[in-house]
Design a protein around this motif. Structure first.
Motif, mmCIF file in Angstrom:
data_model
loop_
_atom_site.group_PDB
_atom_site.id
_atom_site.type_symbol
_atom_site.label_atom_id
_atom_site.label_comp_id
_atom_site.label_asym_id
_atom_site.label_seq_id
_atom_site.Cartn_x
_atom_site.Cartn_y
_atom_site.Cartn_z
ATOM 1 N N LYS A 1 0.811 -1.222 0.000
ATOM 2 C CA LYS A 1 0.000 0.000 0.000
ATOM 3 C C LYS A 1 0.841 1.268 0.000
ATOM 4 C CE LYS A 1 -3.767 -2.128 2.561
ATOM 5 N NZ LYS A 1 -4.589 -2.040 3.762
ATOM 6 N N GLY B 1 -6.966 1.661 -5.208
ATOM 7 C CA GLY B 1 -6.872 0.566 -4.247
ATOM 8 C C GLY B 1 -7.259 1.022 -2.858
ATOM 9 N N THR B 2 -6.920 0.223 -1.878
ATOM 10 C CA THR B 2 -7.240 0.559 -0.503
ATOM 11 C C THR B 2 -6.293 1.633 0.001
ATOM 12 O OG1 THR B 2 -5.817 -1.214 0.303
ATOM 13 C CG2 THR B 2 -8.141 -1.735 0.003
ATOM 14 N N VAL B 3 -6.768 2.393 0.966
ATOM 15 C CA VAL B 3 -5.967 3.474 1.523
ATOM 16 C C VAL B 3 -4.884 2.888 2.408
ATOM 17 C CG1 VAL B 3 -5.999 5.509 2.999
ATOM 18 C CG2 VAL B 3 -7.894 5.077 1.447
ATOM 19 N N ARG C 1 -17.205 3.063 -0.827
ATOM 20 C CA ARG C 1 -17.006 2.324 0.417
ATOM 21 C C ARG C 1 -17.451 0.896 0.175
ATOM 22 N NH1 ARG C 1 -15.821 5.609 4.639
ATOM 23 N NH2 ARG C 1 -16.475 7.754 4.429
ATOM 24 N N GLU C 2 -16.728 -0.003 0.767
ATOM 25 C CA GLU C 2 -17.003 -1.420 0.582
ATOM 26 C C GLU C 2 -17.634 -1.980 1.843
ATOM 27 O OE1 GLU C 2 -14.456 -4.909 -1.489
ATOM 28 O OE2 GLU C 2 -13.467 -3.808 0.098
ATOM 29 N N SER D 1 -9.330 -13.324 0.940
ATOM 30 C CA SER D 1 -8.431 -12.193 1.059
ATOM 31 C C SER D 1 -7.453 -12.154 -0.103
ATOM 32 C CB SER D 1 -7.659 -12.315 2.377
ATOM 33 O OG SER D 1 -6.663 -11.348 2.464
#
Length: 94
Positions: free
Chosen positions: A27, A42-44, A58-59, A90
């Motif tokens: 990340k 992608g994710t923060v 938002r997921e 995951s």
């Protein structure tokens, strides 16, 4: 998830632009900082002062049980949810 709409938009708005999709092992903001990539979706994770970011969506989580499962009786509270057995999927085993 975003690739088809992104590619269609780029082809329409800027036909000479090429897109290359690349995996990102972590990340960190390093690829953006050093110019290896221009856009990271992608994710923060870690950021950098020169990097701008914007929330796209938002997921949420989805629970799946069989029809007539005992957990369907009553409200699903965080406590009841946490008390269930879980199967987790995951990315990269994280």
């Amino acid at each position: 998830m975003f690739a088809p709409a992104l590619v269609a938009g780029i082809v329409s708005a800027a036909p000479g632009v090429r897109l290359r999709f690349a995996p990102k092992p972590d990340k960190e903001a390093t690829p953006l900082r050093d110019g290896a990539v221009d856009l990271d979706v992608g994710t923060v994770g870690a950021s950098a002062p020169e990097v701008r970011r914007q929330l796209v969506f938002r997921e949420g989580f989805v629970g799946a049980v069989r029809l007539h499962h005992p957990r369907l009786k009553g409200s699903i509270t965080p406590q009841r949810y946490a008390g269930c057995g879980h199967v987790v999927a995951s990315r990269r085993g994280a």
